[in-house]
Design a protein around this motif. Structure first.
Motif, PDB file in Angstrom:
ATOM      1  N   UNK A 226       0.840  -1.195   0.000  1.00  0.00           N
ATOM      2  CA  UNK A 226       0.000   0.000   0.000  1.00  0.00           C
ATOM      3  C   UNK A 226       0.876   1.246   0.000  1.00  0.00           C
ATOM      4  N   UNK A 248      -5.282  -8.373   0.936  1.00  0.00           N
ATOM      5  CA  UNK A 248      -4.720  -7.110   0.452  1.00  0.00           C
ATOM      6  C   UNK A 248      -5.005  -5.943   1.365  1.00  0.00           C
ATOM      7  N   UNK A 249      -4.012  -5.085   1.521  1.00  0.00           N
ATOM      8  CA  UNK A 249      -4.254  -3.751   2.067  1.00  0.00           C
ATOM      9  C   UNK A 249      -4.274  -2.744   0.920  1.00  0.00           C
ATOM     10  N   UNK A 425     -17.533  -0.362  -5.411  1.00  0.00           N
ATOM     11  CA  UNK A 425     -16.598   0.745  -5.282  1.00  0.00           C
ATOM     12  C   UNK A 425     -15.824   0.917  -6.581  1.00  0.00           C
TER      13      UNK A 425
ATOM     14  N   UNK B 245      -7.979   0.173   7.350  1.00  0.00           N
ATOM     15  CA  UNK B 245      -7.422  -0.234   6.053  1.00  0.00           C
ATOM     16  C   UNK B 245      -6.805  -1.633   6.161  1.00  0.00           C
ATOM     17  N   UNK B 246      -6.088  -1.872   7.239  1.00  0.00           N
ATOM     18  CA  UNK B 246      -5.371  -3.142   7.394  1.00  0.00           C
ATOM     19  C   UNK B 246      -6.330  -4.297   7.640  1.00  0.00           C
ATOM     20  N   UNK B 252     -12.846   0.037   1.501  1.00  0.00           N
ATOM     21  CA  UNK B 252     -12.655   1.202   2.372  1.00  0.00           C
ATOM     22  C   UNK B 252     -12.281   2.408   1.528  1.00  0.00           C
ATOM     23  N   UNK B 253     -12.812   3.577   1.875  1.00  0.00           N
ATOM     24  CA  UNK B 253     -12.241   4.812   1.347  1.00  0.00           C
ATOM     25  C   UNK B 253     -11.542   5.528   2.487  1.00  0.00           C
ATOM     26  N   UNK B 254     -10.257   5.774   2.256  1.00  0.00           N
ATOM     27  CA  UNK B 254      -9.392   6.377   3.258  1.00  0.00           C
ATOM     28  C   UNK B 254      -9.469   7.893   3.116  1.00  0.00           C
TER      29      UNK B 254
END
Lengths: 451, 451
Positions: A226, A248-249, A425, B245-246, B252-254
């Protein structure tokens, strides 16, 4: 949804084989592999900077050069591929998988032709998605830009190596490839040919790199890179995709599981419904947009099902049906009792699950329960039914009076297809080159500050 | 990028506190918690179906009703909030955090007003993104639809609970909230008020649910509810976001880490550069779009830096600088030697890192090395410099001659802001209501099948 080992996604370009994860067992320890893969990713990131500002002319010329280089390297590629095929044969790989693994001079010509077709497509990079001038005079533009570094994790077919490299190049991305070990020698030679051809065009050779030699630990390192890898696209069987999603991250786009339904409404015309059913189920079976379940409204079951079942039978389709379906089967046709496993199943073969439903509500409820969210089709003449079917089902594509087989980037006019996203997404449904891009906001002012 | 515990994202709406993960220790075992959270998610999914087809009129009426219900429940909410605040005070929470946790009748009126503003915004659902008629006559439309079930994981501020519920409702999504344990009592009462108000409007109460009572194990279960939860948005500090996230298999949206740069080019006008610098750094400090580093071209350093450093000093900004910066500091101003940690740091405070660079290349290289990919600004009169800065930097927003503080959904005219995405998938930069939607392809035919 499937435990089959032979499957194809999209339009057949993504067929896969199970990955013998032990075949490319890492020899280095995990830390060394991770460092090596991160180094690959860092070099890809540097290469991506050059690609991001390359003009369409540069990228298209490179695509044509890659095509020429592949054809010129036919002997070298076929020799390496022969080693993979012989190794596969010795380890008992099935004839079907061996066929998909095999590269011949003719197949290399076809693979090169696909690169040339990519060159003819519009460049997604630079498209202005939105824009406006704000009240304070700031000019705002949201512009399409490459993702940066795209990782592809896939299985045995070596043509995917070229396909992925071409899609990435056209969309201005560097790509890190992790192919199946069954095609390791073929991929090694192909990546080397592509990389050298890029260098000869004045583009960075690191724009196309493989991490096959790092085995499974390398794939894991890629999934955790990432910040260096912007997008990971798994292409292959359900097990591969689920592993990538779980581990996956790096952001992932999931593609390709299609438990698609055809629903024949009470008002459907038989002569419209029957061709749609047969096309959806039998025009090509090993693909994610093929139908796997037929639902028939009770009011039309007597008129439709005997003919439909006979036609399916004549086409060699094995029918799993509920009791009402079995009762309407023509004599001589066997209907295997359908279980929950059948409703859930992506057969990817000449098999179908068939059920009779009392009404549209029951059809919608059934589909909601069992769908993978890919494509559902309704055959109807009733406007209200079609509108409810469209509004109430939550799948990537809803067909009204059309075959499920149309869910395809090429058919939709999107050009090259990366895969068909069944997640929500970023991309949903057929993914074209545009889905390998992100956007950047550019704001021009003359000294504006925020009050 | 930051270890500060006080930070705000976006325009200050997302300020956060560190989560004392032990405070809400689960009492049930992990399996029971997981089953309970999955049950919450399943009910949210059912509720989402109703919301997905709700008209704008219905949703806006509900938003107004929620606003009224919150104001009507002021006493109940303040009483619950007082318990949270007292618990926080007893456990030594800082005065700043206690202030953000505190709800007063006036603050509840303001929170309700934000819901009413949401009602006035356009509905993103139903927008036709693309469409065409294919050569075979199929009519193709790509239409914006709700995500379905959105999860929000955030920290202490109870206003985020209302904010998230309102954004989800407006965009047709059900929401599952996981707030900080410091605000547990406040959130419990607020969610109950909102849920009852939805029911009174004929909408499903399960459209807004909280899993606070399941503690950390509940949050983990939410992060793994792939297939039931369509999108997870973490709002809070870097630690919270990285954990989500991990651990998540749900997409996910960061949001929200901003190590933003202002670069003053050789050709910059001093009287344009200085206001942009001061606005970017000091107009508001605890926000992700504030500048954290100033880079100055060597050719303009003598003319610009003494005045700039004096102005920063006068504004109370602590300066970390390289040797060339220190040499240009006005007498009496202390320049702390800048370390790599300073270049990486998101101060979110009256502190700045300052460096002199030899040329545009060095500025770009510095920013590439240290940026979090949020916003970078160039001050220049040179067209080529501005074009290179825009093209070669890979951040969500590039400002030319404007303050970094403009990176904001409201400033961009997007209406309500969910957060500012620093990732590339799905959303990049300020996220409006549209980013809480996905799309669905609808294909209308009259019996077309694929040849």
């Amino acid at each position: 949804m499937t435990t089959l080992s032979h499957r194809q996604t999209g339009d057949g370009s993504g067929s896969t084989t199970p990955e013998p994860s032990s075949a490319a067992a890492p020899t280095a320890d995990a830390d060394e592999v991770r460092d090596a893969v991160l180094d690959v990713a860092r070099r890809a990131k540097v290469a991506a900077r050059t690609l991001a500002t390359a003009t369409r002319g540069t990228k298209d010329a490179a695509l044509l050069a890659l095509a020429d280089a592949l054809v010129a390297a036919t002997d070298e590629i076929v020799a390496a591929n022969t080693q993979d095929v012989e190794r596969g044969r010795a380890s008992g790989t099935s004839p079907g998988l061996l066929d998909r693994l095999t590269l011949t001079p003719d197949r290399i010509v076809a693979i090169a032709a696909a690169l040339r077709e990519l060159a003819a497509l519009p460049d997604p990079v630079g498209e202005v998605v939105r824009g406006s001038t704000l009240p304070n005079g700031l000019r705002l533009r949201q512009v399409r830009v490459p993702m940066g570094v795209v990782g592809m994790i896939y299985e045995a077919r070596p043509n995917v190596t070229v396909d992925a490299a071409g899609l990435a190049l056209k969309s201005g991305n560097a790509v890190i490839l992790r192919g199946g070990s069954a095609a390791a020698r073929s991929n090694e030679v192909i990546v080397s040919v592509l990389s050298r051809a890029l260098l000869a065009q004045g583009l960075p050779g690191d724009a196309v790199q493989s991490i096959d030699s790092y085995g499974r630990a390398g794939a894991v390192a890629l999934m955790h890179a990432r910040g260096l890898v912007d997008l990971l696209v798994p292409r292959g069987g359900a097990d591969l995709i689920q592993t990538v999603v779980r581990e996956s991250t790096v952001p992932v786009v999931e593609t390709g599981t299609g438990n698609c339904h055809v629903y024949v409404d009470a008002s459907a015309q038989i002569d419209v419904a029957l061709p749609i059913l047969l096309n959806s189920k039998t025009q090509r079976t090993g693909v994610c947009n093929a139908a796997e379940t037929l639902l028939v409204h009770a009011d039309v079951a007597d008129a439709f099902l005997p003919a439909a079942l006979a036609a399916l039978g004549a086409a060699g389709v094995v029918v799993h049906g509920d009791a009402r379906t079995a009762a309407l089967a023509p004599s001589g046709l066997t209907v295997i009792p359908a279980t929950d496993e059948d409703w859930a199943r992506e057969y990817l073969a000449l098999e179908i699950a068939v059920g009779v439903v009392d009404d549209l509500d029951s059809a919608i409820e059934h589909i909601r329960t069992w769908t993978s969210g890919h494509t559902e089709a309704i055959v109807t003449r009733d406007l209200a039914s079609s509108e409810r079917f469209v509004a109430e089902l939550d799948s990537a594509v809803i067909m009204v009076n059309a075959s499920t087989r149309f869910t395809d980037g090429g058919q939709f006019g999107l050009g090259a297809e990366i895969g068909i996203s069944t997640q929500k997404l970023h991309a949903r449904g057929p993914m074209g080159l545009g889905e390998l891009t992100t956007t950047k906001w550019i704001v021009n002012g003359e000294g504006q500050v925020r009050p």
